[in-house]
Design a protein around this motif. Structure first.
Motif, PDB file in Angstrom:
ATOM      1  N   LYS A  25       0.883  -1.138  -0.061  1.00  0.00           N
ATOM      2  CA  LYS A  25       0.211  -0.143   0.205  1.00  0.00           C
ATOM      3  C   LYS A  25       0.888   1.405   0.015  1.00  0.00           C
ATOM      4  O   LYS A  25       0.395   2.342  -0.012  1.00  0.00           O
ATOM      5  CB  LYS A  25      -1.052  -0.032   1.183  1.00  0.00           C
ATOM      6  N   ARG A  26       2.224   1.152  -0.377  1.00  0.00           N
ATOM      7  CA  ARG A  26       3.042   2.340  -0.369  1.00  0.00           C
ATOM      8  C   ARG A  26       2.631   3.207  -1.168  1.00  0.00           C
ATOM      9  O   ARG A  26       2.823   4.407  -1.120  1.00  0.00           O
ATOM     10  CB  ARG A  26       4.388   1.851  -0.394  1.00  0.00           C
ATOM     11  N   GLU A  31       0.657   8.583  -2.909  1.00  0.00           N
ATOM     12  CA  GLU A  31      -0.446   9.440  -3.620  1.00  0.00           C
ATOM     13  C   GLU A  31      -0.865  10.436  -2.558  1.00  0.00           C
ATOM     14  O   GLU A  31      -1.378  11.649  -2.933  1.00  0.00           O
ATOM     15  CB  GLU A  31      -1.440   8.458  -3.915  1.00  0.00           C
ATOM     16  N   LEU A  32      -1.030  10.250  -1.333  1.00  0.00           N
ATOM     17  CA  LEU A  32      -1.375  11.206  -0.127  1.00  0.00           C
ATOM     18  C   LEU A  32      -0.446  11.986  -0.189  1.00  0.00           C
ATOM     19  O   LEU A  32      -0.743  13.454  -0.024  1.00  0.00           O
ATOM     20  CB  LEU A  32      -1.588  10.296   0.995  1.00  0.00           C
ATOM     21  N   ILE A  33       0.758  11.952  -0.191  1.00  0.00           N
ATOM     22  CA  ILE A  33       1.966  12.891  -0.007  1.00  0.00           C
ATOM     23  C   ILE A  33       1.893  13.871  -1.629  1.00  0.00           C
ATOM     24  O   ILE A  33       1.993  15.004  -0.982  1.00  0.00           O
ATOM     25  CB  ILE A  33       3.267  12.173   0.080  1.00  0.00           C
ATOM     26  N   HIS A  35      -0.960  14.795  -3.042  1.00  0.00           N
ATOM     27  CA  HIS A  35      -1.921  15.634  -2.820  1.00  0.00           C
ATOM     28  C   HIS A  35      -1.647  16.704  -1.693  1.00  0.00           C
ATOM     29  O   HIS A  35      -1.838  17.860  -1.718  1.00  0.00           O
ATOM     30  CB  HIS A  35      -3.299  14.861  -2.231  1.00  0.00           C
ATOM     31  N   LEU A  36      -1.049  16.338  -0.435  1.00  0.00           N
ATOM     32  CA  LEU A  36      -0.651  17.321   0.493  1.00  0.00           C
ATOM     33  C   LEU A  36       0.421  18.256   0.007  1.00  0.00           C
ATOM     34  O   LEU A  36       0.294  19.558   0.263  1.00  0.00           O
ATOM     35  CB  LEU A  36      -0.275  16.458   1.678  1.00  0.00           C
ATOM     36  N   SER A  37       1.376  17.766  -0.828  1.00  0.00           N
ATOM     37  CA  SER A  37       2.277  18.677  -1.402  1.00  0.00           C
ATOM     38  C   SER A  37       1.421  19.308  -2.552  1.00  0.00           C
ATOM     39  O   SER A  37       2.211  20.669  -2.530  1.00  0.00           O
ATOM     40  CB  SER A  37       3.474  17.745  -1.978  1.00  0.00           C
ATOM     41  N   GLY A  38       0.789  19.088  -3.063  1.00  0.00           N
ATOM     42  CA  GLY A  38       0.175  19.843  -4.068  1.00  0.00           C
ATOM     43  C   GLY A  38      -0.565  20.995  -3.568  1.00  0.00           C
ATOM     44  O   GLY A  38      -0.867  22.065  -3.900  1.00  0.00           O
ATOM     45  N   TRP A  39      -0.820  21.076  -2.399  1.00  0.00           N
ATOM     46  CA  TRP A  39      -1.502  22.182  -1.564  1.00  0.00           C
ATOM     47  C   TRP A  39      -0.295  23.269  -1.126  1.00  0.00           C
ATOM     48  O   TRP A  39      -0.710  24.038  -0.059  1.00  0.00           O
ATOM     49  CB  TRP A  39      -2.341  21.773  -0.505  1.00  0.00           C
ATOM     50  N   GLN A 132      -9.368   9.939   9.611  1.00  0.00           N
ATOM     51  CA  GLN A 132      -8.278   9.366   8.804  1.00  0.00           C
ATOM     52  C   GLN A 132      -7.780  10.013   7.646  1.00  0.00           C
ATOM     53  O   GLN A 132      -8.685   9.826   6.624  1.00  0.00           O
ATOM     54  CB  GLN A 132      -8.621   7.745   8.431  1.00  0.00           C
ATOM     55  N   VAL A 133      -6.682  10.783   7.484  1.00  0.00           N
ATOM     56  CA  VAL A 133      -6.341  11.353   6.416  1.00  0.00           C
ATOM     57  C   VAL A 133      -6.091  10.511   5.045  1.00  0.00           C
ATOM     58  O   VAL A 133      -6.218  10.850   3.917  1.00  0.00           O
ATOM     59  CB  VAL A 133      -5.081  11.942   6.672  1.00  0.00           C
ATOM     60  N   MET A 134      -5.913   9.294   5.245  1.00  0.00           N
ATOM     61  CA  MET A 134      -5.870   8.451   4.133  1.00  0.00           C
ATOM     62  C   MET A 134      -7.198   8.392   3.489  1.00  0.00           C
ATOM     63  O   MET A 134      -7.292   7.973   2.158  1.00  0.00           O
ATOM     64  CB  MET A 134      -5.561   6.992   4.623  1.00  0.00           C
TER      65      MET A 134
END
Length: 282
Positions: A25-26, A31-33, A35-39, A132-134
């Protein structure tokens, strides 16, 4: 507690205080990182995220040390736990509650992180975020990302705005404690169990059919919590509801609280669904 507000350039951290994330699930973590970086956020990864021996992300001491470190780091604006499972209570003896109280660092998590969020609140008075931020990269990811940005960047209430119904009463007030029922009960009989006097208890669950959930509710009642709380906020109980047993559960809750007649609210917006909202403990 004041609600978290993020902006471009802020640093946030990811950690797994419960079971480690499976290496398969890495890609979801990456993918989460993205999206967060995109903000415009800087994302720091704790050393304890992915699975190691026994399925942990590290020993209890190592996981606690990473959470302590991130809480003490003034550059970290918020900490998002992306884990769940069974092992979060192992870190409690190694947490620096004094440092956590000083930093008042926003910590996000749910499921097994109910253990950590409630222990921190019981020991320090610092609330946490049941979220859950995931979910930002799961089935309802696009909707969740819109609500997350509106809530934590634009100052809206989108993640807190939940549909609900009163099963009893018309008004529900009090500081919020609770979360996952099974995990909350790990704290019973310890100094980390939050007192329920005058507080609203939030309950939800993933596994367990009717008889198992009822046995847990009976245990919660035997702690005295249902005699002291100001009311209940009931979320979803995933497995139980898959078997069509929700109405029976709600009926049982009404029966075991009938003597006091406390307000009870039900919402489908809190639980293990990927469309779940956010509640702030405390």
């Amino acid at each position: 507690m004041s609600q978290l507000q993020l902006k471009n350039g802020d640093t946030v951290a990811l950690i797994s205080c419960s079971d480690g994330i499976a290496w398969g699930k890495r890609n979801s973590v990456d993918e989460l990182i993205q999206h967060l970086s995109g903000w415009g956020l800087r994302v720091e990864e704790a050393k304890t995220i992915m699975q190691t021996q026994y399925g942990w992300s590290g020993s209890p001491q190592e996981r606690a040390a990473e959470l302590n470190r991130l809480c003490a780091d003034p550059n970290v604006k918020a900490i998002f736990d992306i884990s769940g499972g069974d092992s979060a209570n192992g870190i409690l003896p190694y947490l620096d509650f004094d440092q956590i109280a000083r930093s008042r660092k926003p910590l996000f998590g749910m499921s097994d992180l109910s253990v950590v969020l409630n222990a921190i609140y019981a020991r320090t008075g610092v609330g946490g975020y049941h979220y859950q931020v995931m979910n930002l990269v799961r089935q309802h990811g696009e909707q969740q990302r819109q609500k997350f940005y509106a809530t934590f960047f634009s100052g809206g209430n989108d993640l807190y705005d939940l549909d609900f119904e009163f099963l009893r009463g018309e008004d529900l007030n009090g500081e919020l404690i609770g979360g996952n029922l099974r995990c909350l009960l790990k704290l019973a009989g310890t100094p980390n169990f939050p007192h329920a006097r005058g507080r609203v208890i939030m309950l939800e669950g993933l596994s367990g059919r009717l008889k198992r959930i009822i046995s847990m509710l009976d245990q919660l009642a035997q702690t005295g919590a249902l005699e002291e709380c100001s009311g209940l906020l009931l979320g979803t109980f995933t497995e139980l509801e898959q078997y069509g047993e929700r109405d029976a559960l709600l009926d049982y809750v009404l029966k075991i609280t009938a003597t006091r007649g406390i307000p009870i609210v039900h919402t489908t917006g809190i639980g293990h669904g990927s469309d779940s909202g956010c509640m702030i403990l405390g």
